[in-house]
Enzyme design. Structure first.
Site, PDB file in Angstrom:
ATOM      1  N   LYS A  75      48.523  15.904   3.631  1.00  0.00           N
ATOM      2  CA  LYS A  75      49.413  16.720   2.806  1.00  0.00           C
ATOM      3  C   LYS A  75      50.796  16.741   3.459  1.00  0.00           C
ATOM      4  CE  LYS A  75      49.522  21.325   0.548  1.00  0.00           C
ATOM      5  NZ  LYS A  75      48.827  22.624   0.433  1.00  0.00           N
ATOM      6  N   SER A 150      47.860  24.090  -4.403  1.00  0.00           N
ATOM      7  CA  SER A 150      49.040  23.286  -4.133  1.00  0.00           C
ATOM      8  C   SER A 150      48.751  21.899  -3.572  1.00  0.00           C
ATOM      9  CB  SER A 150      49.932  24.026  -3.126  1.00  0.00           C
ATOM     10  OG  SER A 150      49.291  24.119  -1.864  1.00  0.00           O
ATOM     11  N   SER A 174      44.471  26.695  -2.188  1.00  0.00           N
ATOM     12  CA  SER A 174      45.210  25.449  -2.359  1.00  0.00           C
ATOM     13  C   SER A 174      44.437  24.187  -1.987  1.00  0.00           C
ATOM     14  CB  SER A 174      46.512  25.492  -1.561  1.00  0.00           C
ATOM     15  OG  SER A 174      47.486  26.215  -2.266  1.00  0.00           O
TER      16      SER A 174
END
Ligand SMILES: [Zn+2]
Lengths: 478, 477
Positions: A75, A150, A174
């Site tokens: 990420k 997210s 997330s």
């Protein structure tokens, strides 16, 4: 596509080369990434180099790590030395961290091959990846739908077969919610189980790094590699990483599992039905399953949307144009601050900074932040009470399956509700994970959430393993 | 301000002292804690507040903070850190990690040399900021064309010591800081250098009608770089506030900047413009709870504090603590105590230490307590006159020898015996009939003339007190 466990074994024994593996995945990225946009940055050259290095070591008979040759997506809020780390925000434009996050360092040592930095909602604030400054990620299973967020880029990367493993961060869901939306496994470990050093903070007391993978065993393997005490993170639990691989196949015979009543209310009926089926499956496998009330969880969302923005408002102050990233050309320091932040942050980030600043203001602190912290204590207390009678708990991961683009962008509150089932674990600091279990009426995957008490990863993986086995069997039957 | 006005008002002062701790490394990272190095060389992701970095508390800084707490008689309690949020370029994270409502040290006191105790509200830990230099203007950020920031100081550990508003004059404020500095140096936590900024003082000054118990509106004075400027700034500010109140105006609560060259304070910002710091518990750190064993180790390792040393010396020398404050400050109490222990006369030992020894710090370091005791005893027993004793001591301090008897012999110093001295005195009386008559008429001033003449004749070997005694015998007898 092979699992990480298989790839690592094949590369270690010389059955396959890491170079072959990485080319296969880079090929897949080349084919579908232009459509999906899972990545902010594809690291093709670096990945080939890392794979060659693994192959050289295998050929030389040197020992290689547990993830030797396994492609992995990071990420883009995890610091990577010398490589752009953007948080999908314009405000970090041009910034390259001079250091690796602890998890990145551990993964390098373990021989993982980084294929790219994945897209996210700006600063991990969002539930659909629509808040990225670089455009949304598409759900590989249906590109008209969001991948969740997210960590939408990481979930999509695994679902699209770009890499068998990915890391995300989970502040209110997330990791778990996008895992559910994309039909993969996603784990939020116990707070403090994985070092946060090098994870760009959203809400420090809630953030936790965790794995994405196609299988439960792969997540167990990845978590074993990244977990364990780190002296660079004061909130890191002073314990070695847990052993989880055996738990995956240990079964649930004799486990007591509670179905959280409050988190079945207001849930789409098809999603709720899958969760009840999951309960039945576990029961059939020998677990004792009952409904249980964890009453304070219904206040989780409200508490979260005070605590997380409050911490974020402080964590994001440093993006001021003085030292790195975007800087607006202005006549004085105050104007420079204002114009830099106005240009650098997107609307959702600004909304949360304002919410958080307000919640911490003199005269409001007690009513908002203080009250939210008391709710947090209550939620932990209610969970603890439940865990006196249960080894693990069960709920949906999200109230719905993956929704369409734009469905909730006009209504922040509707978007926030997407995390209603996942937030309580972050507030309590407990581990939780999402396991794919069937599909909704729309054919999109449903995620079942397994929750466990602090440091209860082993029992959590037992339950997840049993659910996965049942879901796989059901697919084969169908 | 008229003397009348000054009489109608009294000043109340509270002091906030920021003390940089002399740790090897910074508060939350492994960077060296050093002063005066090339800008931005002692920095890392943590003290630069780079995204993703996290703080780890330095154990030595906690130890120093606890020493300060012990030395100031504070309650040392479990504590937590807060974030104090405000934007400023020299603060890398745009928040300062500090302690707020649960500080490590609280409710202590400090004793001034005159015996007065000043309450210490708290002594908490926090990180220092970087250092800004504003270019192309008057040195303030508002009129600068650009600013340079050095982050070497960012993250240096500080303890902020906050006094109760119990200080009653500029002089007392200086005494407080002077005493606090001595304590901080004694704990080993600080080098006490105000000029280098390792000790920084802000003063909260208010005035009220004399005898009133309510506190007046206060102003916070910043930018005082020495004890002298602290005294001047407080004097100035006191006068300014009294003048305002005397003329029927009111004092506005604000922060004021002391300008050393102009000798006055000027407004920096008023309370209305003050920041809302939005304090909240720092989530990246865990609560700090030193165990009893650690606390005991800290207590046991503390050197005696200045007030203890004053008391010890005063008691051995049969005097008041305030009378020996300077000796303790000059670190000569050990020498004097040892000399007294070796049998030296306390009064003469104090005198010689305060004058001859204090004047020669390098020589003092060489001087053994035993030799010092011997020269004091030679003087006390009349074997050397005061003048001779000072000369012998000077030779010892200069490193000539540490044997006072040998030096005295080498110089041919022998206290004159009384009969020889009487003869000289008689000669001088005979040679000065006029002054002698005045002495007989009761003019004491002329005795100096006789002593001087006798000294001249004896090349300074006479004991002045003995001469006075003989003169009195001749007059009375
Ligand atoms: Zn540093």
């Amino acid at each position: 596509m092979k699992t990480a466990v298989d790839i690592a074994e094949a590369v270690r024994t010389g059955e396959r080369t890491a170079a072959e593996v990485v080319e296969e995945h880079l090929g897949e990225i080349e084919r579908r990434e232009p459509e999906i946009h899972a990545f902010n940055l594809v690291l093709a050259d670096q990945a080939r180099q890392a794979a060659a290095d693994v192959d050289r070591r295998v050929a030389a008979g040197e020992s290689v790590g547990r993830l030797a040759g396994v492609p992995l997506a990071l990420k883009d809020n995890l610091c990577t030395r010398g490589l752009p780390t953007t948080c999908s925000s314009k405000i970090l434009d041009g910034w390259c961290p001079p250091y690796d996050a602890t998890v990145v360092e551990r993964l390098r040592v373990a021989g993982a091959v980084f294929v790219g930095k994945t897209n996210l909602d700006e600063f991990a604030m969002g539930s659909s990846t629509e808040n990225s400054a670089f455009g949304p990620t598409l759900n590989p299973l249906d590109t008209s739908r969001v991948p969740g967020g997210s960590s939408g880029g990481s979930a999509a990367a695994v679902a699209a077969g770009f890499s068998p493993l990915a890391l995300g961060s989970d502040t209110g869901g997330s990791i778990r919610q996008p895992a559910a939306f994309c039909g993969v496994v996603g784990v939020k470990p116990t707070y403090g189980a994985v070092s946060r050093y090098g994870l760009i903070a959203f809400a420090s007391s809630l953030d936790q790094i965790g794995p994405f993978s196609a299988t439960v065993a792969d997540s167990a393997l990845l978590l074993e590699v990244i977990a364990g005490h780190d002296p660079l993170d004061s909130t890191s639990i002073p314990q070695p990483a847990p052993s989880l691989m055996e738990a995956v196949e240990a079964g649930v015979d004799g486990l007591r599992i509670g179905l959280i009543r409050e988190l079945l209310e207001g849930i789409d009926p098809d999603v709720a039905a899958r969760v009840r089926e999951a309960a039945d499956v576990l029961s059939a496998a020998g677990a004792k399953v009952e409904e249980v009330s964890v009453a304070a969880t219904i206040y989780g969302l409200s508490a979260y949307y005070l605590i997380a923005p409050a911490e974020a408002s402080s964590n994001l102050s440093r993006y001021d144009g003085v030292r790195y990233g975007l800087r607006a050309d202005a006549s004085d320091i105050t104007a420079m601050y204002e114009q830099t932040r106005a240009a650098g942050f997107g609307p959702e980030v600004k909304r949360r900074i304002m919410l958080g600043t307000y919640a911490l203001s003199a005269g409001y602190y007690d009513a908002y932040y203080g009250q939210a912290q008391r709710v947090r204590t209550l939620i932990t207390r209610d969970f603890d009470a439940a865990y006196e009678h249960f080894d693990a708990l069960l709920s949906p991961t999200a109230p719905t399956t993956a929704f369409a683009f734009g469905a909730k962008t006009e209504n922040p509150l509707a978007m926030y509700l997407s995390d209603v089932c996942t937030i309580p674990s972050n507030l309590a600091g407990h581990p939780a994970m999402s396991v794919p279990f069937g599909t909704g009426d729309d054919g999109m995957p449903v995620g079942v959430q397994v929750l466990a008490p602090a440091l209860g990863e082993t029992v959590m993986f037992r339950v997840a393993g049993a659910l996965e086995a049942a879901a796989t069997a059901a697919t084969v039957m169908a | 301000m008229s003397p009348d006005a000054a009489g109608r008002w009294e000043v109340v002062i509270g002091l906030e002292v920021h003390c940089e701790l002399r740790t090897e490394t910074k508060l939350f990272c492994g960077c060296r804690n050093a002063f005066g190095e090339e800008p931005n060389t002692n920095v890392c992701p943590v003290c630069l507040g780079l995204p993703g970095s996290l703080p780890v508390l330095n154990r030595q800084s906690v130890e120093y903070a606890m020493r300060i707490g012990e030395a100031l008689h504070c309650d040392i309690r479990p504590s937590i850190f807060h974030r104090k949020n405000y934007f400023y370029p020299d603060m890398p994270k745009d928040y300062q990690v500090s302690q707020y409502d649960e500080p490590i040290n609280s409710d202590g006191w400090l004793e001034l040399p005159n015996g007065k105790r000043i309450g210490v509200t708290r002594a908490h830990m926090e990180e220092d900021t970087g250092k800004s230099t504003h270019m192309g203007g008057g040195g303030r950020i508002g009129d600068a064309t650009h600013s340079l920031v050095d982050y070497n100081r960012a993250g240096v550990p500080l303890v902020e010591i906050v006094s109760e508003p119990e200080i009653g004059s500029a002089e007392e404020a200086r005494a407080y800081v002077s005493e606090l500095r001595a304590i901080l140096v004694a704990t080993g936590a600080s080098d006490g250098k105000m000029e280098e900024g390792s000790l920084r003082v802000d003063a909260n000054v208010s005035v009220r009608p004399r005898g009133s118990t309510a506190l007046g509106t206060r102003c916070e004075i910043k930018n005082m770089n020495s004890l002298r400027s602290l005294g001047r700034a407080v004097e100035y500010e006191t006068g300014r506030q009294i003048d305002l109140l005397e003329s029927g105006d009111r004092v506005v609560q604000e922060t004021r900047h002391w300008n050393e060259d102009e000798g006055r304070t000027s407004s920096m910002r008023s309370k209305e413009e003050a920041d809302d710091y939005r304090y909240f518990p720092e989530p990246d750190l865990v609560p700090l709870a030193p165990d009893d064993q650690w606390r005991k180790a800290v207590r046991d390792s503390l050197a005696p504090m200045p007030s203890d040393r004053r008391r010890a010396l005063a008691s051995a020398a049969h005097t008041e603590p305030a009378a020996v404050a300077l000796l303790v400050e000059q670190d000569l109490d050990g020498l004097v105590l040892a000399a007294i222990g070796a049998g030296a006369d306390p009064r003469i030992a104090l005198n010689r230490a305060a004058n001859e020894v204090a004047a020669d710090p390098d020589g003092a370091a060489r001087l053994s307590a035993e030799s010092f005791a011997r020269v004091v005893t030679l003087e006390a027993t009349g074997k050397l006159t005061a003048t001779q004793s000072k000369q012998v001591l000077a030779a010892m301090l200069a490193g000539e020898s540490d044997d006072p008897e040998a030096i005295a012999e080498d110089r041919g110093f022998e206290a004159m015996d009384t009969s020889a001295l009487q003869a000289v005195v008689d000669q001088v009386i005979e040679a000065n009939p006029g002054p002698w008559q005045r002495f007989l008429d009761g003019d004491p001033k002329v005795s100096g003339l006789f002593i001087g003449q006798v000294m001249k004749k004896t090349q300074g070997q006479a004991d002045g007190k003995a001469v006075t005694r003989i003169l009195q015998e001749r007059r009375d007898g």
